[in-house]
Design a protein around this motif. Structure first.
Motif, PDB file in Angstrom:
ATOM      1  N   GLY A 117      17.241 -98.962  21.760  1.00 40.76           N
ATOM      2  CA  GLY A 117      18.550 -98.473  21.554  1.00 40.76           C
ATOM      3  C   GLY A 117      18.863 -97.683  20.366  1.00 40.76           C
ATOM      4  N   SER A 118      17.613 -97.564  19.557  1.00 38.01           N
ATOM      5  CA  SER A 118      17.982 -96.906  18.276  1.00 38.01           C
ATOM      6  C   SER A 118      17.146 -95.357  18.225  1.00 38.01           C
ATOM      7  CB  SER A 118      17.437 -97.648  17.160  1.00 38.01           C
ATOM      8  OG  SER A 118      15.846 -97.784  17.079  1.00 38.01           O
ATOM      9  N   THR A 119      17.360 -94.680  17.190  1.00 38.24           N
ATOM     10  CA  THR A 119      16.854 -93.492  16.844  1.00 38.24           C
ATOM     11  C   THR A 119      17.003 -92.985  15.408  1.00 38.24           C
ATOM     12  OG1 THR A 119      16.889 -91.182  17.479  1.00 38.24           O
ATOM     13  CG2 THR A 119      19.089 -92.102  17.227  1.00 38.24           C
ATOM     14  N   ALA A 120      16.110 -92.425  15.141  1.00 33.26           N
ATOM     15  CA  ALA A 120      15.780 -92.069  13.526  1.00 33.26           C
ATOM     16  C   ALA A 120      15.462 -90.866  13.597  1.00 33.26           C
ATOM     17  CB  ALA A 120      14.753 -92.982  12.985  1.00 33.26           C
ATOM     18  N   GLU A 121      16.165 -89.830  12.836  1.00 32.75           N
ATOM     19  CA  GLU A 121      15.772 -88.512  12.838  1.00 32.75           C
ATOM     20  C   GLU A 121      15.892 -87.959  11.380  1.00 32.75           C
ATOM     21  OE1 GLU A 121      14.768 -87.110  15.638  1.00 32.75           O
ATOM     22  OE2 GLU A 121      15.604 -88.478  16.883  1.00 32.75           O
ATOM     23  N   ILE A 122      15.124 -87.012  11.094  1.00 31.66           N
ATOM     24  CA  ILE A 122      15.185 -86.338   9.668  1.00 31.66           C
ATOM     25  C   ILE A 122      15.306 -85.064  10.205  1.00 31.66           C
ATOM     26  CG2 ILE A 122      13.792 -85.641   7.440  1.00 31.66           C
ATOM     27  CD1 ILE A 122      12.552 -88.460   7.667  1.00 31.66           C
ATOM     28  N   GLY A 123      16.271 -84.018   9.533  1.00 33.18           N
ATOM     29  CA  GLY A 123      16.371 -82.656   9.547  1.00 33.18           C
ATOM     30  C   GLY A 123      16.519 -82.199   8.335  1.00 33.18           C
ATOM     31  N   LYS A 124      16.221 -81.038   8.213  1.00 28.83           N
ATOM     32  CA  LYS A 124      16.320 -80.191   6.806  1.00 28.83           C
ATOM     33  C   LYS A 124      16.629 -78.878   7.032  1.00 28.83           C
ATOM     34  CE  LYS A 124      13.861 -79.523   2.394  1.00 28.83           C
ATOM     35  NZ  LYS A 124      12.095 -79.964   1.727  1.00 28.83           N
ATOM     36  N   ASP A 125      17.544 -78.265   6.238  1.00 31.75           N
ATOM     37  CA  ASP A 125      18.251 -77.028   6.550  1.00 31.75           C
ATOM     38  C   ASP A 125      18.789 -76.411   4.972  1.00 31.75           C
ATOM     39  OD1 ASP A 125      19.084 -74.784   7.615  1.00 31.75           O
ATOM     40  OD2 ASP A 125      20.484 -75.628   8.924  1.00 31.75           O
ATOM     41  N   SER A 126      18.838 -75.204   4.894  1.00 38.52           N
ATOM     42  CA  SER A 126      19.352 -74.534   3.846  1.00 38.52           C
ATOM     43  C   SER A 126      20.279 -73.233   4.289  1.00 38.52           C
ATOM     44  CB  SER A 126      18.200 -73.995   2.947  1.00 38.52           C
ATOM     45  OG  SER A 126      17.649 -73.003   3.576  1.00 38.52           O
ATOM     46  N   ASP A 127      21.179 -72.752   3.254  1.00 38.34           N
ATOM     47  CA  ASP A 127      22.227 -71.765   3.590  1.00 38.34           C
ATOM     48  C   ASP A 127      22.400 -71.007   2.348  1.00 38.34           C
ATOM     49  OD1 ASP A 127      23.608 -69.999   5.060  1.00 38.34           O
ATOM     50  OD2 ASP A 127      24.244 -71.616   6.594  1.00 38.34           O
ATOM     51  N   THR A 128      22.964 -69.981   2.441  1.00 42.38           N
ATOM     52  CA  THR A 128      23.531 -69.290   1.144  1.00 42.38           C
ATOM     53  C   THR A 128      24.883 -68.609   1.675  1.00 42.38           C
ATOM     54  OG1 THR A 128      21.396 -68.714   0.652  1.00 42.38           O
ATOM     55  CG2 THR A 128      22.955 -67.373  -0.436  1.00 42.38           C
ATOM     56  N   VAL A 129      25.885 -68.607   0.626  1.00 42.00           N
ATOM     57  CA  VAL A 129      27.375 -68.146   0.971  1.00 42.00           C
ATOM     58  C   VAL A 129      27.408 -67.105  -0.282  1.00 42.00           C
ATOM     59  CG1 VAL A 129      28.184 -69.827   2.406  1.00 42.00           C
ATOM     60  CG2 VAL A 129      28.190 -70.055  -0.072  1.00 42.00           C
ATOM     61  N   TYR A 130      28.400 -66.264  -0.002  1.00 43.20           N
ATOM     62  CA  TYR A 130      28.679 -65.191  -1.182  1.00 43.20           C
ATOM     63  C   TYR A 130      29.972 -64.908  -1.321  1.00 43.20           C
ATOM     64  CZ  TYR A 130      23.635 -63.988  -0.041  1.00 43.20           C
ATOM     65  OH  TYR A 130      22.329 -63.956   0.335  1.00 43.20           O
ATOM     66  N   LYS A 131      30.409 -64.358  -2.352  1.00 38.81           N
ATOM     67  CA  LYS A 131      31.770 -64.052  -2.838  1.00 38.81           C
ATOM     68  C   LYS A 131      32.004 -62.863  -3.312  1.00 38.81           C
ATOM     69  CE  LYS A 131      35.727 -66.304  -5.224  1.00 38.81           C
ATOM     70  NZ  LYS A 131      35.952 -67.413  -6.363  1.00 38.81           N
ATOM     71  N   LEU A 132      32.830 -61.985  -3.143  1.00 38.50           N
ATOM     72  CA  LEU A 132      32.983 -60.420  -3.599  1.00 38.50           C
ATOM     73  C   LEU A 132      34.542 -60.307  -4.025  1.00 38.50           C
ATOM     74  CD1 LEU A 132      30.609 -58.239  -1.447  1.00 38.50           C
ATOM     75  CD2 LEU A 132      30.316 -59.096  -3.934  1.00 38.50           C
ATOM     76  N   GLY A 133      34.897 -59.815  -4.871  1.00 38.63           N
ATOM     77  CA  GLY A 133      36.248 -59.616  -5.122  1.00 38.63           C
ATOM     78  C   GLY A 133      36.576 -58.453  -6.262  1.00 38.63           C
ATOM     79  N   VAL A 134      37.757 -57.941  -6.055  1.00 42.02           N
ATOM     80  CA  VAL A 134      38.213 -56.898  -7.029  1.00 42.02           C
ATOM     81  C   VAL A 134      39.696 -57.280  -7.413  1.00 42.02           C
ATOM     82  CG1 VAL A 134      38.993 -55.383  -4.950  1.00 42.02           C
ATOM     83  CG2 VAL A 134      38.443 -54.377  -7.085  1.00 42.02           C
ATOM     84  N   ARG A 135      39.900 -56.766  -8.640  1.00 42.78           N
ATOM     85  CA  ARG A 135      41.247 -57.069  -9.178  1.00 42.78           C
ATOM     86  C   ARG A 135      41.631 -55.895 -10.084  1.00 42.78           C
ATOM     87  NH1 ARG A 135      42.236 -61.654 -13.802  1.00 42.78           N
ATOM     88  NH2 ARG A 135      42.836 -60.342 -15.266  1.00 42.78           N
ATOM     89  N   TYR A 136      42.892 -55.760  -9.801  1.00 45.39           N
ATOM     90  CA  TYR A 136      43.646 -54.335 -10.467  1.00 45.39           C
ATOM     91  C   TYR A 136      45.024 -54.912 -11.199  1.00 45.39           C
ATOM     92  CZ  TYR A 136      45.559 -49.963 -11.709  1.00 45.39           C
ATOM     93  OH  TYR A 136      46.155 -48.815 -12.300  1.00 45.39           O
ATOM     94  N   ASN A 137      45.177 -54.684 -12.736  1.00 45.58           N
ATOM     95  CA  ASN A 137      46.434 -55.078 -13.204  1.00 45.58           C
ATOM     96  C   ASN A 137      47.179 -53.654 -13.128  1.00 45.58           C
ATOM     97  OD1 ASN A 137      45.345 -57.537 -14.013  1.00 45.58           O
ATOM     98  ND2 ASN A 137      44.326 -56.774 -15.604  1.00 45.58           N
ATOM     99  N   VAL A 138      48.309 -54.003 -12.346  1.00 45.85           N
ATOM    100  CA  VAL A 138      49.205 -52.930 -12.393  1.00 45.85           C
ATOM    101  C   VAL A 138      50.034 -52.590 -13.577  1.00 45.85           C
ATOM    102  CG1 VAL A 138      51.367 -51.873 -11.088  1.00 45.85           C
ATOM    103  CG2 VAL A 138      49.607 -53.168  -9.830  1.00 45.85           C
ATOM    104  N   ASP A 139      50.527 -53.840 -14.236  1.00 46.27           N
ATOM    105  CA  ASP A 139      50.833 -53.975 -15.587  1.00 46.27           C
ATOM    106  C   ASP A 139      50.629 -55.076 -16.179  1.00 46.27           C
ATOM    107  OD1 ASP A 139      53.275 -55.112 -14.670  1.00 46.27           O
ATOM    108  OD2 ASP A 139      54.233 -53.386 -14.043  1.00 46.27           O
TER     109      ASP A 139
END
Length: 827
Positions: free
Chosen positions: A523-545
């Motif tokens: 009635g039991s189960t044992a598992e091992i899993g491995k994974d990886s991922d990459t996330v990104y961020k991009l932005g621009v900002r402008y001061n009007v004054d």
């Protein structure tokens, strides 16, 4: 190195911050003053000349959401902040009361401590305890995130609460897929002694009394070493009645448990900080904190019985105890500020819930089977634990260069699990039909060496044991570059690798494996899993004054994938593995101040795409369980914050959220050999509505389309030698659906209607550091609720019983709080 370069806050802003804090001390209860008096911002401002400030200018709000101290108005992303001042005005102590003032985030709960957080409406269903959380919770630098049972840190001696809607994946990792909430505590101050004690008493209409006691002390040991200690205890009196009733078939009643106001919530906790300034460049901070909570009774009420009434046949109780310890070492390397943080977190949750409805239903429909317990009494129980060790090393650039950067590495090891199940009354199971069949199965499957015949006596007729660990390693970085004095760009990346170790045991009853394992398995189960991922961020900002800035931002959040049990995958009804799911966020916004910095207008428009979202799933037979990737969802919305200091003594605030979170794809859970075949269609290409588990265009559950919070503060100076202040706030949330099944079936019993809540406070701050205030919480005594529980409706319908169709966690009735506090030392 100048302070502006190191902290990101200009000298001008330091003066304005100091001025705002001076106003805070004058206008708010001493508790709020103590919360802020020893903060780093205050220490930085003490050298400024407070008398030169213009008190009608709005306060500078300093945040560290980007891992460096910045004026909120200079951060190119959406951020909500609750300051110590506003927390004190609101009389906010728990998670529910703070979430009311943060419209971008919503809370689903039926019992204190059983907290599900949803950011910007991204939610597939509540109570998804088998998939990772989507909103990260941090105490200072320490992660405290949990699936479906988020920690609600008591709002005592906090400098501020930062709410960061939208993916925060690059800086805060996988658990911050849709956002992050951060509790920033007040730190020790070696420059002087200070203390505060506070007592609160609350009287609830139709309910029992409540109290809340807390104390704070800041003790300088030497010129470079100080300790800050916080302690608190509270009791929220009951207001829900457990009324007389019988079970569905009438074989027992709850006479011995009938009681008025039987739901009580106790919290005892404390925190100790020890700060050591090793030199003018290096410091070490040690923090130890813990809370013990007890929720006795239930907070939901049965619509069929009336407001604040329910029928329970067993005592229901929930204990939630946690402790954390962290060590932060900070140093100035000249070119960058270094921070190393180690944190350890432990949490234990134990609860017992009445299981009458399901147990009587299963005895009826599974008569003469393994599930027929002859309508006997039953409870659900759980003993759940979590341990987390985390390490983060971070460098934050300093200096006046056009190029600024953050780089770091992160590692954590999380262990959690539970001993969960259902049991009948002691000694009863052995006399039921279910036990007769269990022994027969045990005899038949004796060839399985994991089954002993006869089965050992037990009262547990269903058992699920789970142990899982997740090890994470991550590297992250962000940088920004000023192309001109007014135009800058930023980018970020985070790579993370996860390894999951998963063990699960299921037995019905205890000692007899589930059907899929009776021939050879245990009635039991044992598992091992491995994974990886990459996330990104991009932005621009402008001061009007100098007072207005516009920005655009693309950011990502993710949850890593994993593997399902071999037992479930072998049926073909569940895939062997499930993939990571990803949120892509696109937003544009404005940060602005007007009317000589007396009016702040911040607004963000966002579009979020949730790709291949993860969901827990089960099939027939019931023991076929796993996680799957369902499809896509999206939300388009706006956030806006307005703050207007009309005069030196009058200020208004308005915080708005509006969105349309909805599913993008049809889904039918049509798996063959572990592969989703999509929804079957007829000769006309139409989908049978009965096959749909998700319909494209339907709203996401527990996701309001609109939330709002409004507040107004007014002060009358020089009253009885002090200052008299008034505060009013109002919260609104639009209707929500509770789960996908009710949405598909258009069963409006699953809708929570529009909800409103308001409070009115008045207080007097005296120069001798005495403060008194009076608050009327739930001013108009509304019985609103933001979630409705319908999972027991089918059980009740089978017996034709009107109860248990709609259970609602109604707001506490009108409560009048009286608070007295006294401060000591320098403030």
């Amino acid at each position: 190195m100048n302070d502006a370069a190191r902290g990101g806050v200009s000298d001008k802003n330091h003066k304005e911050t100091a001025a705002s804090l001076k106003g805070l001390y004058r206008l708010t209860p001493v508790t709020a003053a103590v919360m802020s008096a020893f903060s780093p911002v205050t220490a930085l401002a003490q050298a400024e000349d407070l008398a030169q400030s213009n008190s009608e200018v709005l306060d500078v709000v300093v945040v560290t959401a980007t891992r460096r101290a910045l004026d909120l108005q200079n951060v190119a992303q959406s951020i909500d902040v609750l300051s110590a001042e506003q927390i004190a005005f609101m009389g906010a102590r728990d998670l529910q009361s703070t979430i009311r003032a943060l419209p971008s985030i919503s809370l689903t709960t039926l019992t204190p401590g059983l907290n599900v957080l949803t950011m910007r409406g991204i939610s597939a269903d509540p109570w998804e305890y088998r998939v990772d959380a989507q909103v990260a919770v941090y105490l200072d630098e320490q992660p405290m995130t949990a699936s479906s049972q988020q920690v609600g840190v008591r709002s005592i001696d906090l400098e501020r609460i930062e709410n960061l809607p939208g993916p925060q994946g690059t800086l805060f990792g996988a658990s911050s897929q849709t956002g992050t909430i951060r509790y920033i505590t007040t730190k020790p101050d070696p420059s002087g002694f200070g203390a505060n004690v506070e007592g609160r008493y609350g009287a609830t209409d139709g309910g029992d009394g409540s109290y809340d006691l807390s104390g704070v002390v800041n003790i300088p040991i030497t010129e470079s070493f100080a300790i800050r200690a916080v302690g608190y205890t509270s009791l929220d009196g009951g207001y829900v009645d457990n009324v007389f009733g019988t079970s569905f078939v009438g074989n027992y009643d709850n006479t011995n448990l009938v009681e008025e106001n039987f739901n009580e919530y106790e919290v005892d906790g404390g925190r100790i900080h020890a700060l050591w300034n090793l030199s003018d460049r290096w410091s070490a901070l040690l923090t130890v904190m813990g809370e013990d909570t007890t929720a006795d009774g239930v907070w939901d009420s049965d619509e069929a019985l009336g407001d604040y009434k329910v029928t329970r046949f067993e005592r229901e109780v929930r204990y939630d105890d946690w402790v954390s310890a962290s060590l932060t070492l900070s140093g100035d390397l000249g070119f960058a500020d270094l921070s190393f943080n180690y944190a350890h977190f432990e949490r234990d949750i134990v609860y017992e819930y009445d299981n009458m409805t399901y147990r009587q239903y299963s005895s009826a429909i599974y008569a003469y089977s393994l599930y027929d317990t002859d309508y006997e009494r039953s409870i659900i129980f759980n003993d759940q634990t979590q341990e987390r060790d985390s390490f983060e090393l971070r460098l934050v650039s300093s200096g006046d260069s056009r190029l600024q950067w953050v780089a770091g590495a992160y590692y954590e090891d999380v262990l959690d699990g539970w001993f969960y199940g259902a049991k009948t009354y002691p000694g009863v199971l052995g006399n039921t039909t279910a036990w007769y069949y269990a022994q027969a199965y045990a005899y038949y499957y004796q060839s399985n060496p994991n089954i002993e015949y006869p089965l050992a006596p037990t009262d547990i007729n269903y058992l699920n044991i789970l142990d899982r660990s997740v090890t994470q390693t991550a590297l992250f970085g962000e940088l920004s570059y000023d192309l001109t004095d007014d135009l800058s760009v930023q980018g970020g990346v985070r790579w993370a690798e996860f390894e999951r170790d998963y063990y699960e045991l299921t037995q019905v009853p205890q000692g007899l494996p589930a059907f899929g394992d009776r021939f050879t398995g245990d009635g039991s189960t044992a598992e091992i899993g491995k994974d990886s991922d990459t996330v990104y961020k991009l932005g621009v900002r402008y001061n009007v004054d100098d007072e207005r800035m516009i920005y655009g931002l693309f950011s990502q959040g993710f949850r890593v994938g994993g593997v399902n049990t071999e037992r479930a995958a072998n049926t073909g009804l569940i895939p062997r593995a499930y993939d990571a799911d990803l949120v892509n966020n696109y937003e544009v916004g404005i940060k602005s101040q007007w009317l000589d910095r007396r009016l702040t207008v911040n607004a963000t428009a966002f579009f979020m795409q949730w790709q291949d979202y993860q969901d827990s799933a089960s099939a027939d037979p019931w023991w076929v369980r796993g996680n799957i990737n369902v499809g896509d969802a999206e939300t388009l919305g706006i956030e806006a914050q307005f703050t207007w200091r009309a005069t030196d003594n009058l200020q208004f605030g308005l915080n708005l959220f509006a969105a349309n979170p909805e599913f993008s794809d049809n889904f039918c859970a049509n798996f063959v050999d572990g592969v989703d075949q999509g929804c079957p269609v007829d000769a006309n290409g139409d989908i049978d509505p009965d096959d749909l588990q998700v319909r494209a265009g339907m709203p996401l559950p527990n996701s309001p389309e609109m939330k709002a919070h409004f507040d107004v503060q007014y002060t009358i100076p020089h009253v009885l030698g002090g200052d008299l202040w008034f505060y009013y706030d109002f919260s609104y949330q639009s209707e929500t659906w509770n789960n996908r099944v009710n949405i598909i079936e258009n069963d409006r019993a699953g809708i929570s209607p529009d909800w409103t809540w308001s409070s009115l406070s008045a207080g007097l701050s005296l120069p001798n550091q005495w403060d008194v205030d009076l608050q009327i919480a739930n001013l108009f005594n509304q019985d609103g609720y933001t979630y409705v529980f319908t999972a027991e409706a089918n059980d009740a319908e089978y017996f034709g019983d009107p109860r248990y169709r709609r259970l609602r966690a109604q707001d506490r009735p009108r409560t009048v709080w009286f608070t007295v506090s006294k401060g000591f030392g320098n403030q």
